[in-house]
Every structure is written in structure tokens, then in C-alpha cells.
Design a protein around this motif. Sequence first.
Motif, PDB file in Angstrom:
ATOM      1  N   VAL A 152       0.955  -1.307  -0.032  1.00 47.63           N
ATOM      2  CA  VAL A 152      -0.082   0.025  -0.069  1.00 47.63           C
ATOM      3  C   VAL A 152       0.730   1.152  -0.020  1.00 47.63           C
ATOM      4  O   VAL A 152       0.826   2.020  -0.821  1.00 47.63           O
ATOM      5  N   ALA A 153       1.721   1.258   0.936  1.00 42.22           N
ATOM      6  CA  ALA A 153       2.711   2.659   1.017  1.00 42.22           C
ATOM      7  C   ALA A 153       3.693   2.705  -0.301  1.00 42.22           C
ATOM      8  O   ALA A 153       3.748   3.836  -0.684  1.00 42.22           O
ATOM      9  N   HIS A 154       3.879   1.604  -1.157  1.00 40.35           N
ATOM     10  CA  HIS A 154       4.686   1.748  -2.181  1.00 40.35           C
ATOM     11  C   HIS A 154       4.053   2.380  -3.220  1.00 40.35           C
ATOM     12  O   HIS A 154       4.599   3.014  -4.219  1.00 40.35           O
ATOM     13  N   GLN A 155       2.473   2.348  -3.327  1.00 42.81           N
ATOM     14  CA  GLN A 155       1.901   3.011  -4.435  1.00 42.81           C
ATOM     15  C   GLN A 155       1.968   4.462  -4.098  1.00 42.81           C
ATOM     16  O   GLN A 155       2.176   5.352  -5.117  1.00 42.81           O
ATOM     17  N   PHE A 156       1.985   4.843  -2.999  1.00 41.74           N
ATOM     18  CA  PHE A 156       1.963   6.323  -2.576  1.00 41.74           C
ATOM     19  C   PHE A 156       3.553   6.696  -2.874  1.00 41.74           C
ATOM     20  O   PHE A 156       3.914   7.801  -3.375  1.00 41.74           O
ATOM     21  N   GLU A 157       4.536   5.945  -2.618  1.00 40.20           N
ATOM     22  CA  GLU A 157       5.818   6.239  -2.862  1.00 40.20           C
ATOM     23  C   GLU A 157       6.262   6.516  -4.289  1.00 40.20           C
ATOM     24  O   GLU A 157       6.897   7.475  -4.694  1.00 40.20           O
ATOM     25  N   PRO A 213       6.683   0.733  10.224  1.00 38.88           N
ATOM     26  CA  PRO A 213       7.839   1.706   9.588  1.00 38.88           C
ATOM     27  C   PRO A 213       7.466   2.561   8.193  1.00 38.88           C
ATOM     28  O   PRO A 213       8.535   3.573   8.133  1.00 38.88           O
ATOM     29  N   LYS A 214       6.379   2.436   7.780  1.00 35.46           N
ATOM     30  CA  LYS A 214       6.099   3.397   6.705  1.00 35.46           C
ATOM     31  C   LYS A 214       5.106   4.649   7.036  1.00 35.46           C
ATOM     32  O   LYS A 214       4.947   5.343   6.149  1.00 35.46           O
ATOM     33  N   ARG A 215       4.731   4.298   8.224  1.00 34.80           N
ATOM     34  CA  ARG A 215       3.621   5.258   8.660  1.00 34.80           C
ATOM     35  C   ARG A 215       4.065   6.653   8.858  1.00 34.80           C
ATOM     36  O   ARG A 215       3.367   7.579   8.303  1.00 34.80           O
ATOM     37  N   ASN A 216       5.103   6.814   9.281  1.00 37.51           N
ATOM     38  CA  ASN A 216       5.681   8.371   9.455  1.00 37.51           C
ATOM     39  C   ASN A 216       6.148   8.810   7.997  1.00 37.51           C
ATOM     40  O   ASN A 216       6.046  10.111   7.688  1.00 37.51           O
ATOM     41  N   GLU A 217       6.629   7.979   7.030  1.00 37.36           N
ATOM     42  CA  GLU A 217       6.588   8.792   5.608  1.00 37.36           C
ATOM     43  C   GLU A 217       5.400   9.071   5.110  1.00 37.36           C
ATOM     44  O   GLU A 217       5.344   9.978   4.606  1.00 37.36           O
ATOM     45  N   LEU A 218       4.328   8.163   5.304  1.00 40.46           N
ATOM     46  CA  LEU A 218       3.168   8.741   4.739  1.00 40.46           C
ATOM     47  C   LEU A 218       2.591   9.994   5.274  1.00 40.46           C
ATOM     48  O   LEU A 218       2.126  10.909   4.789  1.00 40.46           O
ATOM     49  N   ILE A 219       2.617   9.976   6.580  1.00 42.19           N
ATOM     50  CA  ILE A 219       2.468  11.257   7.268  1.00 42.19           C
ATOM     51  C   ILE A 219       3.199  12.513   6.895  1.00 42.19           C
ATOM     52  O   ILE A 219       2.720  13.395   6.713  1.00 42.19           O
ATOM     53  N   GLY A 220       4.537  12.285   6.758  1.00 40.86           N
ATOM     54  CA  GLY A 220       5.342  13.305   5.900  1.00 40.86           C
ATOM     55  C   GLY A 220       4.787  13.905   4.713  1.00 40.86           C
ATOM     56  O   GLY A 220       4.553  14.867   4.533  1.00 40.86           O
ATOM     57  N   TYR A 221       4.130  12.858   3.819  1.00 40.76           N
ATOM     58  CA  TYR A 221       3.552  13.262   2.463  1.00 40.76           C
ATOM     59  C   TYR A 221       2.455  14.187   2.699  1.00 40.76           C
ATOM     60  O   TYR A 221       2.129  15.020   2.184  1.00 40.76           O
TER      61      TYR A 221
END
Length: 403
Positions: A199-204, A265-273
Motif C-alpha cells: 500500500v505504501a509503495h503506491q504512494f511512494e 515503518p512506513k507510517r511516518n513517511e506517509l504522514i510526511g507526505y
Amino acid sequence: MIFLPKNNFYKKVIVMLLFCCGKTIAQDVDQNRIISDKLKWSERMALSIIKRYPEAWKIDKHEVPKWDYKIGMILTAYQKLYGKTNDPKYYDYVKGYADVFIDETGVIKKFDPKNHSLDNINAGKILFDLYVKTKQEKYLTAIKILRSNFDDYPRTQSGGFWHKKIYPNQMWLDGLYMGEPFYARYTAEFEGGEKLNDVAHQFELLHKHTFDRKTDLYFHAWDESKQMAWANKETGTAPHIWLRALGWYGMALVDALDYFPKDHPKRNELIGYLNELAAAIAKYQHKSGLWYQIPNLQNQKGNYLESSGSSMLVYFLAKGVHNGYLPAKFEKVANKGFNGLIKKVITADENGEIHMVQVCGSAGLGGNPYRDGSFEYYMNEKIVTDNSHGLGAFLLAAIELDK
């Protein structure tokens, strides 16, 4: 006073007729009643939609039932409203739509798994809560059918879901909202979260390839092959930034984050976006509180303040603050946006029914007739009233801000 015959058969017939007639009269009264302006904006809009379309599949004047991503967004809002009000008519409106499509075996009518399209996933979000409430296996079966669609879904070489099978190698911001919150909820609730990295990879991927460093906004789409006529030959991006695409992206982030554990581990990255987007769109907010169809070209002739994308931005900002992803200052931006919607694009008729104007009817890239993604293209798409893109987004914003 009504006298019933002694014969039990006729007694039953008369009681049934009275029940049916009474129900019809009640419906007619409901259709004719004035919607009070003392209600919150969420209920005023929800009741207005029901009044126009007593059956949810008819929203947008559909003549035959359609498993529709826009109606899915609207009914997601009705589920939230039911959670706040406990009013059964909102629950019944959602369930009525689901039951038009899902038979007793869980098969979704008019859904072809081979016709891969992220749009076909979005309405499935309403099934989770229906299953929790009813425990009917047909809803769980339908959920699993939609989940399995991801297993053989076509992807870019870098692992991103194509927006649709008919759009090879393309990722659109729109698709993140259509697919990722459903995918995230399913894997969180039924798979122990094992696919959250996917899921996170799609946003990345879309952050990497559509983020525009000149504006801090995001282009509408990306063609990994760079073969489409609309695609930049060096980057593969669409020519322009489109407001509603930004709205889809923001809503997708804030809704998918519901299912990321705090230690993921991907949560903060998405919050950053999310914070990055919030800071950027705040800079482009018009003094009215709304945003332009092409938000970074406010002064270009023909550009206009668009209501569906503005509603989406209000929703994701408000929810982002309320869930602790965004600083409190963004609630002011959300409130300014919501007040702008009320003043500029929401109207009420003599029966209290409320309407929304200045909605971009539809927009995309490629296809037939060909959509080239030019500024002129986005300006020339129909501007309509009471389109479901706008109604659903406004409902979500109004519920989140509890106005």
C-alpha cells in the motif's frame, strides 16, 4: 376508526394493504417535507440527496444500477453519518445499494474481475461495516472477491497498480483513493497487515514521479513508459496539476493511514507526505477559501474555483488534524475552505434542499475522445450542479468538521 372483518383471511389482506399504503404515504410525506436549515450541513446534504434519489444507485440520474466509485464515496460518508447519528435511514440507504448488487452467494453483479480498474474497488469499502453489523457472509465473500482482484492486477515495472487495464503503465493520483484505503483495511483486518508495505509503495511511486518541486504540488498522473502523447518525454508526468486529483491523493493518504499501526515503518513517511501536501495547498488557497481547478495558475484566463476538489481538501485537512497527523493550524485552513463552500457554491431551494454548483463533471487522460491534459482541456470539461464527486466530498467535509 377502521372495522376489520371477522374472517381471518380478509383481515390479513386489509392489514397488509394498510401497511403498504401507509408506507407509501409516509414516503410521499418525506419527499414533500421541508428540510430544516437548523440541521447540521451534513444531514441537510444527506437528506437532500435521499430526497432526489430515494434509491442510492440512481444518484447522478443513472437509469440502471452501476457499481460506481462516486456513489461508493457518498455512501462511505453515509456510514460515517450513521455512526454519528444512529439514524437508521442512513444505514438503510447504504445497505439498499449494496443489496442491489450483491446476491446471496456474495457475487457482485456487474463486476468483472478481469476488467481490472481501481475505480471498481472503491464502492467495496462500504461492505466492511455492513459485514460487521449484519454478519452476513455474502458481504465478506464480496470483500474477498475485491481483495483477490489485487492478486493479478496489472502493475508497472516498478510495482505500481495501473489506473485501469485500458491505461497501460499509467498511475493516476485518483487511483490511490479508489484502491488503497480498501486494500489497507483488508490487509490490516484479515492478513495481519502483511500488505501494508505494498500500500505504501503506491504512494511512494506517485510521490517520486508526480511531485513537482516548482509548486510543491503533484501532477495528475504518470506514465512509466512515457509513450502517451500527454506524457512528458523525460519524466512521464501529465502536463498539469489538477485540483481534484490533489483531493483524491489527500483523501487517500488520510484514509489509508487509519490502518497503519503506530509502529509501522512506513507510517511516518506517509504522514510526511500528508504534511507536505497540506503546507503546499495552504499557499494556493484563494481568499474565498476555495481552490482553483488548476490551483497553481490562478490568474490564467478561464480558470475557476472548483467545488469538489475544494471539498476534498477541506476533508483531508480536517481529518488530518483530528487524527493527529497535521498541526492544529491546518484546521483554520479547513474551516476557511468550508466557509467558502457554504458562501460560494452551496445553495438552498424553497424546500430546504441544498445543491452544489461549480463541480467539474469529469476529467481524465487519454481515452476516446482523446484527453490531452492541456489547460484548455481542464477548462472545457463540463461544469455541473449536484455531481456526486462534489456531493460526496462535501458530505465527508461537513461530517468531519461537524458544522
